[in-house]
Design an enzyme around this catalytic site. Sequence first.
Site, mmCIF file in Angstrom:
data_model
loop_
_atom_site.group_PDB
_atom_site.id
_atom_site.type_symbol
_atom_site.label_atom_id
_atom_site.label_comp_id
_atom_site.label_asym_id
_atom_site.label_seq_id
_atom_site.Cartn_x
_atom_site.Cartn_y
_atom_site.Cartn_z
ATOM 1 N N CYS A 225 2.763 29.521 -18.173
ATOM 2 C CA CYS A 225 1.383 29.905 -18.451
ATOM 3 C C CYS A 225 1.370 31.386 -18.801
ATOM 4 C CB CYS A 225 0.525 29.647 -17.217
ATOM 5 S SG CYS A 225 -1.205 30.087 -17.430
ATOM 6 N N HIS B 88 -3.277 21.068 -18.798
ATOM 7 C CA HIS B 88 -3.023 22.444 -18.374
ATOM 8 C C HIS B 88 -4.179 23.358 -18.795
ATOM 9 C CE1 HIS B 88 -0.293 26.046 -17.781
ATOM 10 N NE2 HIS B 88 -1.285 26.543 -18.475
ATOM 11 N N GLU B 89 -4.569 23.257 -20.080
ATOM 12 C CA GLU B 89 -5.617 24.150 -20.583
ATOM 13 C C GLU B 89 -6.953 23.869 -19.910
ATOM 14 O OE1 GLU B 89 -4.751 26.671 -22.063
ATOM 15 O OE2 GLU B 89 -2.735 25.945 -22.518
ATOM 16 N N HIS C 190 -7.693 25.342 -16.554
ATOM 17 C CA HIS C 190 -8.157 26.739 -16.525
ATOM 18 C C HIS C 190 -9.683 26.813 -16.456
ATOM 19 C CE1 HIS C 190 -4.526 29.146 -17.049
ATOM 20 N NE2 HIS C 190 -4.114 28.363 -18.021
HETATM 21 NI NI NI Z 1 -2.150 28.478 -18.700
#
Ligand code: NI
Length: 175
Positions: A99, A141-142, A145
């Site tokens: 990341c 993953h995105e 966030h």
């Molecule tokens: Ni990330």
Amino acid sequence: MIREVLRMGDPRLLRVAQPVTAFATPQLAELLRDMRDTMAHLDGAGLAAPQIGVDLRVVIFGCQSNPRYPDAPPVPETVLINPVLTPFGEEEEEGWEGCLSVPGLRGWVPRWKRLYYAGHDESGRRFERRVEGFHARVVQHECDHLDGILYPMRVRDFRRFGFTDVLNLSDVVEE
Ligand code: NI
């Protein structure tokens, strides 16, 4: 404009981001320009608005051939706003992730193997896709966030978490 990417420890990365309510605005276009510039500058495979301190549910991702991830299959360049993710089946898959907010490190992270995702593009047009594997991993993953979740929070086996240049990585990683 290339923006500073916030690093883990910054409380702005832990917020639940706000939905976008206006599309096709100059402000949204500028945000996406900055996100693309920043992601390209750092050879990232994805970036979420909170990583540059913007509290909105906006992510971008995509990679053709990324020098940081030479073995990763291509993922189409995508703008995804106000996303909704729905796993398809129970199957999980583990893989290495990195990341831009956790520089220099990699971790072994479980994700849903297959999922649907839906959301809006920058003009406000709704779209949805069914994806699996690396594409599904990048989206998860995105979008994490946007809920204040960084991948280390999902690592189960911390023997498989460490510095990229020390780990013996034999598998695909992301962002
Ligand atoms: Ni990330």
